[in-house]
Scaffold this motif. Structure first.
Motif, PDB file in Angstrom:
ATOM      1  N   ASN A  70      30.408 -48.547  60.408  1.00 33.24           N
ATOM      2  CA  ASN A  70      29.347 -49.244  59.673  1.00 33.24           C
ATOM      3  C   ASN A  70      29.616 -50.750  59.632  1.00 33.24           C
ATOM      4  OD1 ASN A  70      26.987 -49.455  58.107  1.00 33.24           O
ATOM      5  ND2 ASN A  70      28.147 -49.307  56.201  1.00 33.24           N
ATOM      6  N   HIS A  71      29.770 -51.335  60.815  1.00 34.10           N
ATOM      7  CA  HIS A  71      29.953 -52.791  60.945  1.00 34.10           C
ATOM      8  C   HIS A  71      31.198 -53.298  60.225  1.00 34.10           C
ATOM      9  CE1 HIS A  71      26.000 -53.341  62.773  1.00 34.10           C
ATOM     10  NE2 HIS A  71      25.469 -52.627  61.817  1.00 34.10           N
ATOM     11  N   GLY A  72      32.166 -52.438  60.001  1.00 37.20           N
ATOM     12  CA  GLY A  72      33.391 -52.861  59.329  1.00 37.20           C
ATOM     13  C   GLY A  72      33.232 -53.055  57.838  1.00 37.20           C
TER      14      GLY A  72
ATOM     15  N   ARG B  11      28.748 -53.629  50.929  1.00 35.03           N
ATOM     16  CA  ARG B  11      27.690 -54.306  51.669  1.00 35.03           C
ATOM     17  C   ARG B  11      27.972 -55.801  51.808  1.00 35.03           C
ATOM     18  NH1 ARG B  11      22.883 -52.968  53.696  1.00 35.03           N
ATOM     19  NH2 ARG B  11      21.115 -54.409  53.624  1.00 35.03           N
ATOM     20  N   TYR B  12      27.908 -56.256  53.055  1.00 35.49           N
ATOM     21  CA  TYR B  12      28.120 -57.664  53.437  1.00 35.49           C
ATOM     22  C   TYR B  12      29.565 -58.116  53.288  1.00 35.49           C
ATOM     23  CZ  TYR B  12      23.051 -57.779  53.544  1.00 35.49           C
ATOM     24  OH  TYR B  12      21.739 -57.501  53.839  1.00 35.49           O
ATOM     25  N   HIS B  13      30.482 -57.195  53.075  1.00 38.57           N
ATOM     26  CA  HIS B  13      31.906 -57.505  53.084  1.00 38.57           C
ATOM     27  C   HIS B  13      32.506 -56.809  54.311  1.00 38.57           C
ATOM     28  CE1 HIS B  13      32.356 -59.221  48.926  1.00 38.57           C
ATOM     29  NE2 HIS B  13      31.170 -58.613  48.833  1.00 38.57           N
ATOM     30  N   HIS B  14      32.838 -57.590  55.325  1.00 35.98           N
ATOM     31  CA  HIS B  14      33.307 -57.035  56.601  1.00 35.98           C
ATOM     32  C   HIS B  14      34.831 -57.132  56.651  1.00 35.98           C
ATOM     33  CE1 HIS B  14      29.138 -56.980  58.026  1.00 35.98           C
ATOM     34  NE2 HIS B  14      29.013 -58.126  57.352  1.00 35.98           N
ATOM     35  N   ASP B  15      35.485 -56.030  56.349  1.00 34.13           N
ATOM     36  CA  ASP B  15      36.944 -56.031  56.222  1.00 34.13           C
ATOM     37  C   ASP B  15      37.654 -55.763  57.543  1.00 34.13           C
ATOM     38  OD1 ASP B  15      36.450 -56.453  53.580  1.00 34.13           O
ATOM     39  OD2 ASP B  15      36.996 -54.435  52.919  1.00 34.13           O
TER      40      ASP B  15
ATOM     41  N   ALA C 204      41.054 -42.149  58.021  1.00 37.71           N
ATOM     42  CA  ALA C 204      39.657 -41.826  57.720  1.00 37.71           C
ATOM     43  C   ALA C 204      38.956 -42.986  57.032  1.00 37.71           C
ATOM     44  CB  ALA C 204      39.585 -40.573  56.853  1.00 37.71           C
ATOM     45  N   HIS C 205      39.644 -43.616  56.088  1.00 39.33           N
ATOM     46  CA  HIS C 205      39.062 -44.771  55.395  1.00 39.33           C
ATOM     47  C   HIS C 205      38.735 -45.881  56.388  1.00 39.33           C
ATOM     48  CE1 HIS C 205      38.324 -47.787  52.331  1.00 39.33           C
ATOM     49  NE2 HIS C 205      39.209 -48.583  52.929  1.00 39.33           N
ATOM     50  N   LYS C 206      39.652 -46.152  57.288  1.00 40.20           N
ATOM     51  CA  LYS C 206      39.418 -47.203  58.273  1.00 40.20           C
ATOM     52  C   LYS C 206      38.241 -46.853  59.183  1.00 40.20           C
ATOM     53  CE  LYS C 206      41.857 -50.182  61.547  1.00 40.20           C
ATOM     54  NZ  LYS C 206      43.161 -50.464  62.201  1.00 40.20           N
ATOM     55  N   LEU C 207      38.187 -45.605  59.601  1.00 43.04           N
ATOM     56  CA  LEU C 207      37.111 -45.170  60.505  1.00 43.04           C
ATOM     57  C   LEU C 207      35.747 -45.283  59.841  1.00 43.04           C
ATOM     58  CD1 LEU C 207      38.830 -42.000  62.016  1.00 43.04           C
ATOM     59  CD2 LEU C 207      38.488 -44.195  63.164  1.00 43.04           C
TER      60      LEU C 207
END
Length: 377
Positions: free
Chosen positions: A219-221, A225-229, A211-214
């Motif tokens: 939301n763009h990963g 905000r602005y941290h794309h994991d 669920a956390h990953k989904l």
């Protein structure tokens, strides 16, 4: 007689107009159009209704299925088994992710994926099974989950057509469709049993880590905000649609009950006719929510019947006229026509009749008598 419609969204709206309008107005007043309070409220409400730990709202049902697969970490070339007799979105997302779709036949009575066909299709490359709860009836989930456990496979429920349906296990335990597999997807397309007034979808799971990953993927990963994991997409349920769904969710069980009642009247009118096979409910009544009411027509020209109905201003539809294994986009030399005997027969016989919460006895009587008259010619 009221005008016949395949789905009467206006009649349904009129009954809950005040609640829907107030919910939408609240979004307009707060101007929180994306990821606003109504979205979070709907998420919690749907989690409670389904009895599932996590609901992840998203933009549509196709995205929901794709994101579910992305979250499982499937890799290009992995085989995913699903039904040949269903809408293309189910196989479309498999192909988009460069996975290998493996289409198999369905059961002749329920139209759902055949467990035996799944078993015969499993190879060392198989990583997941996607059962589709077609036309509103739950697939044989107990057998599918046992098979998945035996072969260490993921189960991704395509629940786009069966929200609110309940599956009963052999020990009497009941679970809502979409809460049994490792992850599930649904659609809130306007004509669905629980539909919004645009596009919408959601993913369900009881797995905290998944669920956390989904939630990041939709939301763009981003989790911050602005941290794309992780690699993500832009797929969010907007607040206006969530407001509509919040207004309609308390009525879902009543909507499904009305559909079952209409289906029962249809089937009673057709009972005993040698050339009509009515839908079969496998399990408890709650296992089928009749997103569609689909007949099989024998010893008659199904297409001519469709034309006759349309000429009488009776809407109807053929879901689905071409098997997925015969579609240009998904055809493969791996397939043998002998493995699709049921699907190949169904596409020649099925026809779906108007099915919605506003159907009345007069309309059902007119539809059924028109069909019976045609078959007696």
């Amino acid at each position: 007689m009221k005008k016949l419609q395949m789905v009467d969204l206006k009649g349904q709206y009129d009954k809950i107009k005040q609640t829907v309008d107030a919910s939408i107005q609240e979004v307009l007043d707060t101007t929180t159009y994306i990821n606003g309070p109504e979205v979070h409220k709907f998420q919690k409400n749907l989690e409670e209704y389904l009895g599932v730990k996590h609901v992840i709202p998203c933009a549509n049902g196709t995205d929901a299925l794709q994101i579910a697969m992305m979250g499982l970490g499937l890799e290009p070339g992995d085989e995913v088994i699903t039904a040949d007799f269903t809408f293309a979105a189910t196989v479309e997302v498999i192909a988009l992710l460069q996975l290998t779709p493996v289409l198999v036949d369905v059961e002749p009575d329920s139209f759902n994926i055949s467990v035996e066909a799944i078993r015969n299709a499993i190879t060392p490359k198989t990583k997941a099974i996607v059962p589709v709860h077609l036309f509103g009836q739950t697939a044989d989930m107990e057998a599918i989950m046992a098979l998945a456990e035996e072969h260490d496979l993921y189960v991704i429920e395509d629940n786009a057509q069966a929200i609110g349906a309940e599956y009963t296990f052999a020990d009497g335990t009941k679970k809502k469709a979409g809460t049994i597999g490792h992850v599930a997807s649904t659609s809130f397309f306007p004509s669905k049993n629980l539909g919004c007034y645009g596009d919408g979808g959601a993913i369900f799971t009881n797995d905290d880590e998944l669920a956390h990953k989904l939630r990041g993927i939709v939301n763009h990963g981003m989790y911050e905000r602005y941290h794309h994991d992780v690699v993500g997409v832009n797929s969010r349920l907007d607040s206006v649609q969530a407001a509509v769904l919040n207004a309609k969710l308390p009525h879902l069980d009543d909507y499904n009950k009305a559909r079952r009642a209409a289906a029962e009247k249809y089937s009673k009118a057709f009972a005993g006719h040698a050339d009509i096979i009515t839908p079969v409910i496998k399990g408890d009544d709650e296992s089928h929510v009749f997103h569609q009411y689909t007949l099989r027509i024998l010893n008659a020209d199904r297409n001519a019947l469709m034309k006759h109905l349309l000429d009488k201003s009776i809407p109807c539809a053929i879901y689905y006229p071409i098997p997925l294994h015969s579609q240009k986009a998904y055809a493969s030399g791996r397939y043998n026509e002998d493995d699709f005997t049921v699907t190949n027969q169904l596409v020649k016989e099925v026809i779906s009749l108007p099915m919605h919460t506003e159907l009345d006895d007069e309309q059902i009587a007119f539809i059924t008598q028109t069909i019976l008259d045609f078959l007696s010619i």
